[in-house]
Design a protein around this motif. Structure first.
Motif: not given
Length: 548
Positions: A149-150, A155-157
């Motif tokens: 999750g981290i 990667v996305l944020a």
């Protein structure tokens, strides 16, 4: 099952109480590790405070997380120092909190590439050691999800590279591998420890059983060191050598020195191991004993095993076999013997009624009467031996019993002469266990003999009864003293042998029967040599706790 703790709290482990106690010890160690790690992370905040902006995403949250982790570990440590025993839910909650805080630190620092990710591996490993069940796999799954999750969020944020996801996946695989391996190892260790505990318990039980068997043995057993000091002894050895009660807790050491005959025998055996030691008496009232030595440690040769046998038991068995055969023979021919014996006695009585008997004939008739009565007495005594009943033991208050016995014995006929019986009681007198009817028979025999010999010597029927406690204070004794001529020292060892007598009219079975009745009640009848006029016979009773 539940493992008990000193405070009454428990850890319920599916692997049994041993695993539960092990969990408490391991959790203490793990909490020490957490405290050290939290202190190190706190210390690193002050090492390079000006270079943290480029490495930390949210410095304030990161520092707050570290201080929070330190506060939690210190608080738990203080609780455990205060005596708190953690339960299973406390351990599970601690592991979950660690996983959550460590991933929060990863999130607020440089991400999954931070070295704190290695601490998550240790936490997952600790969780599977402390709880090697399916719940340990949940720790690995939770850690893997948090790491992924981290990395996905990064990667996305914040446009991190996809390498973080690969690294997180690798860490996830490592978490599960750690869980599987450590669960297997922990289960094996728990089973091994449980097996070792079970075997240790079995060995302890066997040792306890062996100790009880040795304590109950009637053969005395001692272990001596190279200086002849007693290292270990059983109850029979204490009773035979030192007069100690037979049901006390066994002593690991004994400060009382060995009797001098036994010490001398030990020295002779060490000089010549093939030599057989002569029988001895530990005390004047103790039975004849035989010592046998053996080397306990052949390699070092510093300890000696000593066996003490009561020769009176062996002699008694031989005499019992002899008298049992004699009793069977007597029982089979008693009728044939009594018929002619009765005819002889009847003929003698008829002759005795004749008015024309010379003085010499009267003397001959007296001899016939006397010896006929003696033969009949021998037959009766041997028959009594063959049909003697077992002892019916009960607890007896010795002083009260002796008072009753003296009162009843005075009422019996003793040639019409008054009977003087002095009773001396040395308080306190321990309670004894024996068959009152059988021991009273012994006392009657001893008192009758004592009165007869006292009257021959002093002209009056006078004896003395005395009771008290033995030197150990645990066993009672009764003495019967007369004021007769006494017994010659060369006959002291023979007075209890069957058919031994110094009288022409005696049959030599009275004292033998008396000792037999005492032995049947686990008492000991002995002749005490106290250098006083007359004879002094002592009945030493067994410890009242001894089972008859």
């Amino acid at each position: 099952m539940a493992a008990p703790s000193p405070t009454g709290q428990t850890i319920r482990s599916p692997f049994g109480p041993i695993a539960g106690m092990q969990q408490i010890r391991l959790f203490r160690i793990y909490n020490h590790y957490r405290l050290v790690i939290s202190l190190m992370l706190t210390g690193l905040l002050f090492v390079d405070p000006f270079a943290t902006d480029s490495r930390l995403r949210w410095e304030d949250y990161y520092q707050a997380g570290i201080f929070c982790y330190l506060a939690i570990t210190v608080f738990i440590g203080l609780l455990m120092m205060a005596g708190l025993k953690p339960r299973e839910r406390h351990i599970s909650l601690s592991i979950l909190v660690d996983i959550a805080i460590l991933h929060f630190l990863l999130l607020t620092s440089s991400g999954i590439t931070n070295g704190i990710a290695n601490l998550v591996i240790v936490t997952v490993a600790a969780g599977n050691i402390l709880n090697p069940t399916r719940f340990g796999t949940f720790y690995a799954a939770l850690a893997a999800i948090c790491s992924l999750g981290i990395s996905g969020w990064a990667v996305l944020a914040i446009n991190e590279t996809a390498d973080d996801i690969v690294r997180a996946g690798t860490l996830g695989i490592l978490y599960f591998a750690t869980a599987v391996v450590l669960q297997s190892i922990s289960k094996r260790m728990i089973r091994s420890e449980a097996l070792a505990h079970s075997r240790a318990k079995s060995i302890a039980e066997l040792e306890q059983i062996n100790r009880q068997i040795i304590q109950r043995m009637r053969t005395g057993i001692l272990v001596l060191d190279q200086f002849g000091q007693v290292r270990l002894m059983n109850a029979a050895a204490e009773e035979l050598l030192f007069g100690a009660p037979t049901l006390k807790t066994p002593h690991l050491s004994h400060t009382t020195p060995l009797p001098s005959p036994l010490k001398q025998g030990l020295q002779e055996w060490r000089e010549n191991p093939d030599k057989r030691i002569e029988p001895f008496q530990a005390t004047p009232t103790s039975p004849l004993l035989q010592a046998t030595f053996a080397q306990l440690d052949q390699d070092q040769g510093d300890q000696t095993l000593l066996f003490i046998e009561d020769l009176s038991k062996i002699t008694q068995q031989a005499q019992q076999m002899k008298l049992a055969s004699l009793g069977r023979l007597t029982a089979s021919i008693a009728h044939e013997i009594r018929n002619p014996l009765g005819a002889i006695s009847h003929a003698a009585q008829l002759l005795d009624e004749s008015p024309n008997l010379a003085a010499g004939d009267q003397k001959m008739l007296s001899i016939i009467h006397r010896h006929s009565k003696r033969v009949n007495g021998i037959i009766e005594n041997v028959l009594d031996l063959s049909r003697r009943k077992a002892a019916d033991a009960q607890r007896v208050n010795i002083p009260e019993w002796l008072e009753e016995f003296r009162s009843e014995f005075r009422q019996t006929d003793h040639d019409g002469s008054p009977v003087h019986i002095v009773l001396n009681i040395h308080d306190p007198v321990p309670v004894a266990r024996f068959d009152k009817s059988q021991i009273e028979q012994v006392l009657v025999n001893l008192c009758d003999n004592g009165l007869r010999y006292s009257k021959e010597q002093t002209g009056e029927n006078r004896i003395q009864l005395e009771t008290g406690a033995t030197s150990d204070g645990e066993r009672a004794y009764v003495d019967v003293r007369d004021f007769g001529p006494g017994i010659a020292k060369e006959h002291h060892s023979s007075v209890f042998e069957p058919f031994f007598t110094t009288e022409k009219t005696g049959n030599g079975l009275g004292l033998y029967l008396a000792r037999e009745l005492c032995e049947a009640n686990q008492a000991h009848l002995s002749l005490v040599d106290d250098e006083q006029p007359g004879c002094r016979f002592r009945i030493t009773f067994a410890h009242p706790g001894r089972v008859i």
